[in-house]
Write a protein that holds these residues in place. Structure first.
Motif, mmCIF file in Angstrom:
data_model
loop_
_atom_site.group_PDB
_atom_site.id
_atom_site.type_symbol
_atom_site.label_atom_id
_atom_site.label_comp_id
_atom_site.label_asym_id
_atom_site.label_seq_id
_atom_site.Cartn_x
_atom_site.Cartn_y
_atom_site.Cartn_z
ATOM 1 N N TYR A 1 -26.906 4.609 19.648
ATOM 2 C CA TYR A 1 -26.756 4.024 20.822
ATOM 3 C C TYR A 1 -25.426 3.310 21.231
ATOM 4 C CZ TYR A 1 -28.080 -0.939 19.347
ATOM 5 O OH TYR A 1 -28.146 -1.897 18.783
ATOM 6 N N ARG A 2 -24.869 2.646 20.043
ATOM 7 C CA ARG A 2 -23.828 1.922 20.209
ATOM 8 C C ARG A 2 -22.564 2.631 20.756
ATOM 9 N NH1 ARG A 2 -21.563 -3.049 16.701
ATOM 10 N NH2 ARG A 2 -19.430 -3.227 17.603
ATOM 11 N N GLU A 3 -22.468 3.970 19.900
ATOM 12 C CA GLU A 3 -21.465 4.745 20.394
ATOM 13 C C GLU A 3 -21.667 5.593 21.428
ATOM 14 O OE1 GLU A 3 -19.830 7.304 16.940
ATOM 15 O OE2 GLU A 3 -20.798 8.724 18.039
ATOM 16 N N LEU A 4 -22.868 5.838 21.845
ATOM 17 C CA LEU A 4 -23.124 6.546 23.479
ATOM 18 C C LEU A 4 -22.666 5.690 24.314
ATOM 19 C CD1 LEU A 4 -24.486 8.807 24.743
ATOM 20 C CD2 LEU A 4 -26.655 7.643 24.588
ATOM 21 N N ASN A 5 -23.054 4.186 24.249
ATOM 22 C CA ASN A 5 -22.699 3.558 25.313
ATOM 23 C C ASN A 5 -21.270 3.104 25.285
ATOM 24 O OD1 ASN A 5 -25.632 3.307 26.110
ATOM 25 N ND2 ASN A 5 -25.876 1.576 24.396
ATOM 26 N N GLU A 6 -20.797 3.283 24.160
ATOM 27 C CA GLU A 6 -19.180 3.071 24.240
ATOM 28 C C GLU A 6 -18.394 4.197 25.123
ATOM 29 O OE1 GLU A 6 -16.259 2.409 20.716
ATOM 30 O OE2 GLU A 6 -18.057 0.953 20.500
ATOM 31 N N VAL A 7 -18.981 5.515 24.839
ATOM 32 C CA VAL A 7 -18.351 6.400 25.541
ATOM 33 C C VAL A 7 -18.677 6.504 26.942
ATOM 34 C CG1 VAL A 7 -18.837 9.081 25.916
ATOM 35 C CG2 VAL A 7 -18.562 8.166 23.578
ATOM 36 N N ILE A 8 -19.873 5.968 27.270
ATOM 37 C CA ILE A 8 -20.186 5.970 28.924
ATOM 38 C C ILE A 8 -19.436 5.020 29.515
ATOM 39 C CG2 ILE A 8 -22.134 5.048 30.279
ATOM 40 C CD1 ILE A 8 -24.224 6.161 28.239
ATOM 41 N N ASN A 9 -19.135 3.597 28.655
ATOM 42 C CA ASN A 9 -18.372 2.421 29.407
ATOM 43 C C ASN A 9 -16.905 3.100 29.461
ATOM 44 O OD1 ASN A 9 -20.493 0.614 29.600
ATOM 45 N ND2 ASN A 9 -20.405 0.213 27.255
ATOM 46 N N ASN B 1 -25.564 -3.953 37.221
ATOM 47 C CA ASN B 1 -25.117 -4.435 38.412
ATOM 48 C C ASN B 1 -24.750 -3.179 39.292
ATOM 49 O OD1 ASN B 1 -24.761 -6.205 40.313
ATOM 50 N ND2 ASN B 1 -23.084 -7.312 39.348
ATOM 51 N N GLY B 2 -25.310 -2.265 40.021
ATOM 52 C CA GLY B 2 -25.075 -1.159 40.951
ATOM 53 C C GLY B 2 -25.178 0.233 40.479
ATOM 54 N N LEU C 1 -23.816 -2.576 33.276
ATOM 55 C CA LEU C 1 -22.595 -1.866 33.740
ATOM 56 C C LEU C 1 -22.586 -2.219 35.107
ATOM 57 C CD1 LEU C 1 -21.142 0.701 32.747
ATOM 58 C CD2 LEU C 1 -22.827 2.065 33.790
ATOM 59 N N ARG C 2 -21.514 -2.494 35.399
ATOM 60 C CA ARG C 2 -21.116 -2.906 37.103
ATOM 61 C C ARG C 2 -20.278 -1.595 37.472
ATOM 62 N NH1 ARG C 2 -17.663 -8.134 38.573
ATOM 63 N NH2 ARG C 2 -17.119 -7.576 36.624
ATOM 64 N N CYS C 3 -21.059 -0.717 38.370
ATOM 65 C CA CYS C 3 -20.258 0.303 39.000
ATOM 66 C C CYS C 3 -21.337 0.808 39.851
ATOM 67 C CB CYS C 3 -19.991 1.352 38.148
ATOM 68 S SG CYS C 3 -21.381 2.278 37.321
ATOM 69 N N VAL D 1 -29.063 -15.553 35.291
ATOM 70 C CA VAL D 1 -28.850 -14.342 34.117
ATOM 71 C C VAL D 1 -28.255 -13.134 34.947
ATOM 72 C CG1 VAL D 1 -29.154 -13.127 32.045
ATOM 73 C CG2 VAL D 1 -29.972 -15.379 32.225
ATOM 74 N N HIS D 2 -27.034 -12.913 34.786
ATOM 75 C CA HIS D 2 -26.356 -11.760 35.577
ATOM 76 C C HIS D 2 -25.127 -11.199 34.684
ATOM 77 C CE1 HIS D 2 -23.190 -11.051 38.786
ATOM 78 N NE2 HIS D 2 -24.335 -10.825 39.377
ATOM 79 N N GLU D 3 -24.606 -10.216 34.828
ATOM 80 C CA GLU D 3 -23.569 -9.626 33.939
ATOM 81 C C GLU D 3 -22.353 -10.543 33.861
ATOM 82 O OE1 GLU D 3 -20.916 -7.445 34.830
ATOM 83 O OE2 GLU D 3 -21.496 -7.344 36.925
#
Lengths: 502, 265
Positions: free
Chosen positions: B26-34, B80-81, B59-61, A228-230
């Motif tokens: 949270y859904r909106e907050l995370n959308e803004v972050i993404n 992931n990062g 989040l991959r960054c 399980v990995h993004e």
């Protein structure tokens, strides 16, 4: 002490026909056939034979036949041969008995006691060769109502949750890479893509060779969280949280370290040679609220683009549990009945836990309807689906679609010898042995798996035609088109069907 | 650059983009972050965070996210990062199945911190709750590290399959002064746990044993505890100058003899 353990099978060889080519020696991974070149003597280890029939079908002169051993313990209705053998095995080893494939005890099969209706005189049946028949099924949350917008044509205003589009309501069940070979996975992936349906990865991750088929693959998040990995979550078409499975409800799984080869380790992202342990529960899920948290963690991680399913074993209180799962935000609940297959399970769990899938489908469907939330999520049924008739009956009881595991493997050449857990599958399916794997050609496997889906789909259309229906969704939960034969009143009540003749 | 304006107020403060999470779902907050991360922003400061779930989930960054307040469940799950620094406490499941990245928590953590994490680091200055580090794993060069400044509750490192957990026990709870709770490392079959205290072997769960620290273990502790101390302004010599107990698996195959087929050979 003398090991008084009669063999289950006896290998008979026609010595006149045998040409001593030794093919059987090479073909049998269990070491049944032995030839002493110096003494020119054959020895057959009957006790090792599992009746997979590989040697018999590969013998160029058809000299081999496998028979049930005539030597058995004296008959006794209670102390059956199996009971006596199990006790002796456990007396010898002090260990849990491991087995594979589905429940072997002779419980009643409700599928075999349900019959389908057909049109006669008053409402004509439909000929599927002449008229269109709709098998397409959408899996996922449906909206309460649909709003349309009109400007330069009609546009859908309502935002629809992600759904999977199935051209036939049959998918390939989750069987992990590790329990089965990459060739078996590739066969099903290609067939799924070709026919327009899906396959499940199981908990073993997605091998890179499957990436081209990823839009027809459902990934799995189980308690071991292997692989399980993004990227894995984002790559598949949908995500399935596995809470339990019908072959071993309530327990976890242990992939022995000796089976964690370099390639398996890479796909599961775990060290080579180490036991891969899936704990019995998910340790972040102890309640429906916790389950909701994981469902939404997965939806957030994939930006709400993938449907999330939750798979449970069919158990006593399956209906309220399934309702909780749908209320927690799952787009589908997968119910795995007690006849479900497995690559490895303790025999005691496989044979004694869980309830029949037929009863589970009926009670979950009824309960979701009673609560007015049937459209919130789909019902996917699995565990012992053997034919298009079983598919039709499962759908008439309330399922949206089914998963097939054992049936798919039989299509690939499996003979149900129940030795999957040994990793020595003679037909190249449940093995990682490079030599044995060569026995399954993924091209041929894909053709056969796709053929099975096509044949069943064709039969489903014919069944619908006979029922006077032209779409599979008209059959869903249409229990009036089923009748019970030889069932008791409480059983009929649970299944929601009338007795035949009424 | 245009910053999307939703209910979450977004502004800029030097090199940081500041997102005010007050009253934001949270859904909106995370959308803004993404969206900000997708647009190339690499330094985010979230203020007035009050239990919003799933921040930096999947989040991959290689971005840096500061959180002021209490981060909700599953912080940086499947991440992931990213580096996530929390000036406050974190709730259940921080770093759940994380693949890479760093979580630094200046306060306490609740249950299942680092559950199934495969890579990256989590440093928690305070105490943590139950089932922390359950089923942590490792894969090749990915060896996750979880360092806890205070104490840990029951089931620490249960089913642990890889990685390293360090519990420093710098502060103790009055009600339960042990450095870690009951059922320590039950079913462990990979990785190691270092506890800055003496721990009786009879307190360990099934499959775990105590092992002497090697030179490599000392070097590992110097590096990780050193980093922990520099982040939280502690004196590394004082912290490291103590007895450590190392808990490891008895076997990488704890269930090898459980089934009849294995015994039949």
């Amino acid at each position: 002490m003398v090991r008084n353990f009669p063999p289950e099978f006896v290998v008979r060889v026609d010595r006149e026909a045998c040409i001593n080519c030794l093919r059987c020696v090479r073909e049998c991974p269990f070491g049944v056939h032995e030839y002493d070149r110096e003494k020119k003597l054959w020895k057959r280890h009957h006790e090792k034979c599992v009746a997979c029939l590989r040697c018999a079908y590969m013998c160029p002169v058809q000299a081999i036949s496998i028979e049930r051993s005539p030597m058995e313990y004296a008959p006794h209705p209670v102390w059956t041969n199996r009971v006596r053998k199990d006790i002796k095995t456990q007396a010898e080893t002090g260990a849990v008995i491991l087995t594979a494939m589905g429940n072997e005890l002779p419980y009643v099969s409700y599928f075999d006691r349900l019959v389908l209706d057909a049109c006669q005189v008053t409402n004509p049946s439909i000929d599927p060769l002449r008229e269109p028949m709709e098998l397409r099924t959408y899996i996922g949350r449906k909206p309460e109502k649909v709003e349309l917008e009109e400007d330069n044509g009609v546009r859908l205003k309502t935002k629809i949750a992600p759904n999977l589009k199935l051209e036939t309501p049959i998918m390939f069940a989750h069987m992990s890479y590790g329990s089965i070979s990459i060739e078996a996975h590739l066969s099903m992936a290609r067939a799924a893509k070709e026919v327009g349906t899906y396959m499940g990865t199981g908990e073993g991750g997605m091998h890179v060779e499957l990436y081209p088929y990823a839009d027809h693959i459902i990934t799995q998040v189980a308690s071991g969280r292997f692989a399980v990995h993004e990227e894995y979550l984002k790559r598949g078409a949908a995500i399935e949280i596995k809470i339990g499975q019908g072959a071993k409800p309530g327990i976890g799984g242990h992939l022995p370290g000796k089976k964690v080869t370099e390639e398996i380790s890479r796909t599961r992202m775990i060290p080579e040679g180490s036991d891969a342990i899936s704990p019995a529960p998910h340790h972040d899920i102890y309640s429906i609220e916790d389950l909701a948290r994981l469902i939404y963690a997965l939806k957030e991680a994939t930006r709400y683009k993938k449907p999330v399913f939750v798979k449970i074993a069919a158990v006593h209180n399956v209906a309220p549990i399934a309702v909780g799962i749908i209320r927690a935000g799952a787009d589908a609940v997968v119910i795995d009945g007690f006849r479900a297959g497995t690559g490895a399970a303790p025999q005691v769990h496989r044979d004694h836990h869980g309830i029949p899938i037929e009863a589970a489908i009926a009670s979950v469907d009824r309960r979701l309807r009673e609560e007015g939330i049937r459209h919130w999520g789909s019902i996917i049924a699995s565990g012992g689906i053997r034919s298009s008739a079983d598919v039709a009956k499962a759908i008439a009881l309330g399922a949206d679609a089914v998963y097939i595991g054992t049936a798919a493997l039989i299509a690939l050449g499996c003979t149900v010898c129940k030795k999957c857990y040994t990793g020595k599958c003679a037909w190249g399916i449940a093995t990682q042995d490079p030599e044995l794997r060569k026995r399954l050609d993924p091209e041929e496997g894909a053709r056969r798996a796709a053929n099975l889906l096509r044949a069943w789909s064709h039969e489903l259309k014919e069944i619908l035609g006979a029922l006077g229906l032209n779409s599979i969704e008209s059959l869903r939960s249409n229990r009036d088109r089923l009748r019970g034969v030889g069932l008791t009143e409480p059983e009929l009540r649970v299944l929601g069907v009338k007795p035949a003749g009424e | 650059m245009e910053i999307p304006l939703r209910k979450a107020k977004v502004s800029r403060e030097g090199e940081f983009v500041v997102v005010d999470a007050k009253g934001v779902h949270y859904r909106e907050l995370n959308e803004v972050i993404n969206e900000l991360v997708e647009k190339g922003e690499r330094k985010l400061r979230l203020i007035n965070v009050n239990g919003q779930r799933y921040i930096a989930d999947g989040l991959r960054c290689d971005c840096y996210i500061e959180i002021h307040g209490v981060a909700g469940d599953d912080l940086a799950a499947f991440a992931n990062g990213p580096t996530v620094v929390v000036f406050g406490d974190v709730q259940d499941g921080a770093g759940n199945t994380m693949n890479a990245g760093r979580i630094i928590v200046h306060g306490h953590g609740t249950d299942i911190i680092g559950h199934s994490m495969r890579g990256g680091k989590i440093f928690v200055r305070g105490h943590v709750g139950y089932r922390v580090g359950i089923h942590m794993k490792e894969y090749r060069e990915q060896v996750p590290v979880l360092v806890i400044g205070g104490t840990a509750g029951d089931f620490l490192g249960e089913y642990m399959a890889g990685g390293r957990i360090v519990v420093l026990g710098l502060e103790r709870l009055e009600t339960y002064p042990e450095i870690a709770g009951e059922w320590l490392a039950t079913g462990i079959h990979g990785g190691a746990i270092y506890l800055r205290d003496e721990v009786d072997e009879d307190r360990l769960g099934y499959g775990a044993k105590v092992e002497k620290l090697t030179h490599d273990d000392r070097r590992f502790l110097e590096a990780e505890v050193g980093e922990f101390c520099s982040i939280f302004s502690l004196n590394p010599e004082e912290v490291l100058n103590a007895e450590f107990t190392k808990v490891v698996p008895k076997s990488h195959r704890p269930f090898a003899d459980m089934y009849s087929d294995a015994k039949e050979g």
